[in-house]
Enzyme design. Structure first.
Site, PDB file in Angstrom:
ATOM      1  N   LYS A  11       0.792  -1.236   0.000  1.00 44.97           N
ATOM      2  CA  LYS A  11       0.000   0.000   0.000  1.00 44.97           C
ATOM      3  C   LYS A  11       0.826   1.288   0.000  1.00 44.97           C
ATOM      4  O   LYS A  11       0.377   2.294  -0.525  1.00 44.97           O
ATOM      5  CB  LYS A  11      -0.968   0.009   1.197  1.00 44.97           C
TER       6      LYS A  11
ATOM      7  N   ASP B 256     -10.206   3.855   1.211  1.00 49.91           N
ATOM      8  CA  ASP B 256     -10.429   3.308   2.560  1.00 49.91           C
ATOM      9  C   ASP B 256     -11.192   4.270   3.466  1.00 49.91           C
ATOM     10  O   ASP B 256     -12.045   3.853   4.252  1.00 49.91           O
ATOM     11  CB  ASP B 256      -9.096   2.929   3.221  1.00 49.91           C
TER      12      ASP B 256
END
Ligand code: ATR
Length: 281
Positions: A73, A110
């Site tokens: 990520k 997210d």
């Protein structure tokens, strides 16, 4: 090209290492079927040292984009030609879109997933001016803090076992730091508690957290979804406190990603939620 995927199908996938436990293919393929889209979503296990090659292969194979999970990520950011504001602020990318001229655009959905999960599950909860307590200071905490700030949450307290990390996040997002030992004894009235640590997750130690000092109206959210009902969620249930489990964050973060690649903002239906809940157990 994978077997069974026709030439015109729009392709996307999730990359990670390991990646085999990811529920993303089930979610996206369910939507592809529901919306009758000629697309395909699979998974690629890419070792950290092979990230650049792995991404180049996806570009060569004509992928429209991919989701990014642990451990890529942060490192994927260096391979992106452009980053959206959210990814920059959170410091991580979970969704990538590849343009026709092979440019890599990194995004982060997210925070959207985190907020949308709470809004859909507890629609009467209004973030504006509320006090929140966030446990943890990893990547998930950064997404939660970004989302909370975007929604106009009043005071946000952050607490973490490793104090320096909480300190950094507090500075980055304009929050206040609470010592870890005082995590369930804040002086202030707290309207929302969010666990972003890995504590309570399958195979991890339990989260030591006592809800007795909080008002019965405090909303409790655990972003851990394996198990679905963590110790924290069970404790909230026992006290009749409102709660939000973590599965919805997984489902909702996937929606804008699906839209980038396949052109439709999909819905999280009860049926899909139940299916994914069953698989997450
Ligand atoms: P993610 O990116 O998913 O948020 P992470 O960066 O590994 O994952 O963060 C995990 C979080 O869980 C951290 O806040 C970590 O605390 P430290 O910063 O002190 O490591 C927290 N965590 C993990 N194990 C813990 C434990 N045994 N006790 C307290 N906190 C723990």
């Amino acid at each position: 090209m994978s077997a069974g995927v026709n030439e015109t199908a729009v392709k996307a996938c999730v990359i990670g290492y390991p990646v085999k436990h990811s529920l993303s293919p089930l979610i996206h393929n369910d939507w592809l079927k529901t919306y009758k889209i000629n697309g395909h979503y699979d998974m690629r296990a890419i070792k950290p040292e092979r990230l650049k090659d792995g991404v180049n292969i996806l570009i060569d194979e004509g992928y429209a984009g991919f989701n990014v999970t642990i451990p890529h990520k942060q490192t994927i950011m260096d391979l992106c030609d452009e980053l959206d504001e959210t990814a920059m602020r959170i410091g991580a990318v979970n969704t990538v879109s590849i343009s026709g001229d092979k440019r890599i655009y990194g995004m982060n959905t997210d925070a959207y997933g985190f907020i949308e999960n709470i809004k859909r599950t507890q629609p009467e909860f209004d973030f504006k001016g509320k006090n929140a307590l966030v446990l943890g200071a990893g990547g998930a905490a950064r997404a939660a803090l970004y989302g909370l700030k975007q929604e106009g949450t009043g005071r946000v307290l952050i607490t973490n076992r490793t104090g320096e990390k909480a300190h950094k996040l507090a500075a980055d997002f304009g929050c206040e730091m609470l010592p870890w030992q005082r995590r369930f004894r804040p002086d202030d009235n707290i309207d929302l508690i969010v666990n972003t640590t890995s504590l309570g997750m399958e195979g991890q130690p339990a989260l030591d957290f006592d809800l007795s000092a909080f008002s019965g109206n405090t909303l409790v959210n655990d972003i851990v979804y394996r198990p679905l009902e963590t110790g924290l969620i069970l404790a909230a249930q026992a006290r009749n406190m409102p709660y939000v489990t973590g599965i919805g964050m997984l489902l909702h973060q996937a929606r804008p990603a699906f839209q980038y690649w396949f052109g439709v903002l999909p819905d999280v239906t009860k049926g899909l939620e139940e299916k994914i809940k069953g698989l997450a157990q």
